[in-house]
Design an enzyme around this catalytic site. Structure first.
Site, PDB file in Angstrom:
ATOM      1  N   GLY A  18       0.835  -1.189   0.000  1.00 38.89           N
ATOM      2  CA  GLY A  18       0.000   0.000   0.000  1.00 38.89           C
ATOM      3  C   GLY A  18       0.873   1.244   0.000  1.00 38.89           C
ATOM      4  N   ARG A  19       0.401   2.296   0.648  1.00 39.35           N
ATOM      5  CA  ARG A  19       1.151   3.555   0.626  1.00 39.35           C
ATOM      6  C   ARG A  19       2.521   3.407   1.265  1.00 39.35           C
ATOM      7  NH1 ARG A  19      -4.269   5.210   1.954  1.00 39.35           N
ATOM      8  NH2 ARG A  19      -5.184   6.527   0.319  1.00 39.35           N
TER       9      ARG A  19
ATOM     10  N   ARG B 277       1.947  -4.137  12.564  1.00 34.34           N
ATOM     11  CA  ARG B 277       1.277  -4.490  13.809  1.00 34.34           C
ATOM     12  C   ARG B 277       1.888  -5.779  14.348  1.00 34.34           C
ATOM     13  NH1 ARG B 277      -0.205   0.005  13.607  1.00 34.34           N
ATOM     14  NH2 ARG B 277      -2.306   0.870  13.926  1.00 34.34           N
TER      15      ARG B 277
ATOM     16  N   GLU C 121       1.580  -4.560  23.794  1.00 31.86           N
ATOM     17  CA  GLU C 121       2.218  -3.251  23.916  1.00 31.86           C
ATOM     18  C   GLU C 121       1.586  -2.471  25.059  1.00 31.86           C
ATOM     19  OE1 GLU C 121       2.123  -1.281  20.126  1.00 31.86           O
ATOM     20  OE2 GLU C 121       3.413  -2.766  19.183  1.00 31.86           O
TER      21      GLU C 121
ATOM     22  N   HIS D  18       7.151   1.228  18.918  1.00 38.77           N
ATOM     23  CA  HIS D  18       6.028   1.600  18.052  1.00 38.77           C
ATOM     24  C   HIS D  18       6.070   3.104  17.712  1.00 38.77           C
ATOM     25  CE1 HIS D  18       1.719   0.268  16.845  1.00 38.77           C
ATOM     26  NE2 HIS D  18       2.163   1.217  16.021  1.00 38.77           N
TER      27      HIS D  18
END
Length: 320
Positions: free
Chosen positions: A155-156, A236, A265, A284
């Site tokens: 994707g992006r 993720r 997390e 993260h």
């Protein structure tokens, strides 16, 4: 006057920018984890939009939001929203439209290079007056130049990484449910996941977290990778079966890992990944850059304005 319920985690720069950049006439009502539930329900009931900064959007908020026209996330990931319920209620959910694609792709590159050259070890040793231990004298350090890199999810973010890799003259592979013209314009070749895992020297994960991608990389997939391969995850944590990854690293089934995300997390202090010399970790933070913050906020308010004026929102995500 548009009413915006802002759900905020520890994202003070974004909150400050939201106040500074909000369109004229927009009212922001901020809720955090410390806001009383009845107050959240009251504000949800009055809100035209939800703007979420690093914060989940509960089913209660969706159901209380009788006027909600859009849930706007400032993250690329959308696993903190129940898309099924949002769909049932007719509330579109949009992510950040690629506003953090550059920092995440750059951070993936940072992890690749830091792992290959044992940068954390070199940094700590130099500060501790322990000059060039054998592990980092070049025998077990590697170049990225000319290697094969596999991108899972083009994707992006993934396609931006493909663009960055051109300077290293890599052979770039990608796997995705849909063809990525952007990734292919940078020379990336679309293959299936198994081929990507078997052929790649570096595997970088850039897929959203959903029912099909949870534990996408498990013991079987790790077993397909080269023993000299590096796994990088900036999407993720649950996309990887963490227990299987720990075993693969311990048994030298793969060479190393660069991780910005974890199954739990904040990561637990006794997580074995934190004590492995062949793992480089981050908390993260891949998408957090000063330049990306105004892009996120600008996209969020622009999307709200589209909806307020009767247009369809951009970057809508749906249940897969």
């Amino acid at each position: 006057m548009p009413n915006v319920l802002v759900l905020s985690g520890p994202a003070l720069p974004l909150l400050k920018m939201a106040e500074e950049m909000k369109p004229d006439g927009y009212e922001l009502n901020v809720c955090t984890s410390e806001t009383a539930s009845d107050e959240v329900e009251r504000l949800s009931n009055e809100a035209d939009f939800v703007l979420a900064f690093g914060h989940g959007v509960s089913e209660d908020i969706l159901r209380a939001g009788r006027k909600l026209k859009l849930v706007q996330l400032c993250s690329a990931g959308y696993d903190g929203v129940n898309l099924r319920v949002a769909g049932e209620l007719g509330i579109p959910v949009a992510n950040n439209g690629g506003a953090n694609a550059i920092p995440v792709a750059e951070f993936a590159m940072t992890l690749i290079l830091a792992c290959h050259r044992h940068l954390p070890i070199a940094h700590n040793d130099t500060r501790a007056d322990a000059w060039m231990r054998p592990e980092i004298d070049g025998y077990d350090s590697y170049e990225l130049f000319g290697k094969t890199v596999g991108i899972v999810g083009a994707g992006r973010i993934g396609s931006t990484l493909a663009g960055l890799l051109r300077g290293f003259e890599t052979t770039t592979l990608y796997t995705d449910l849909v063809r990525s013209e952007k990734a292919e314009s940078y020379g990336a070749k679309r293959v299936d996941l198994d081929e990507l895992l078997m052929e790649s020297d570096v595997v970088s994960l850039h897929t959203s977290l959903n029912s099909t991608s949870r534990k996408l990389i498990g013991a079987r997939e790790l077993g397909l990778m080269k023993k000299s391969a590096l796994l990088v995850n900036t999407c993720r944590g649950p996309v990887v079966d963490e227990a299987a990854l720990i075993e693969a690293l311990r048994n030298k089934e793969i060479w190393g890992a660069g991780l910005d995300v974890f199954e739990i997390e904040p990561v637990e202090a006794d997580n074995p990944l934190l004590s492995m010399d062949n793992v480089v970790v981050g908390p993260h933070v891949a998408g957090k850059s000063w330049e990306s913050y105004p892009r996120r906020v600008d996209f969020a308010f622009s999307n709200m304005q589209r909806v307020w004026h009767g247009e369809a929102p951009e970057s809508v995500v749906t249940e897969e």
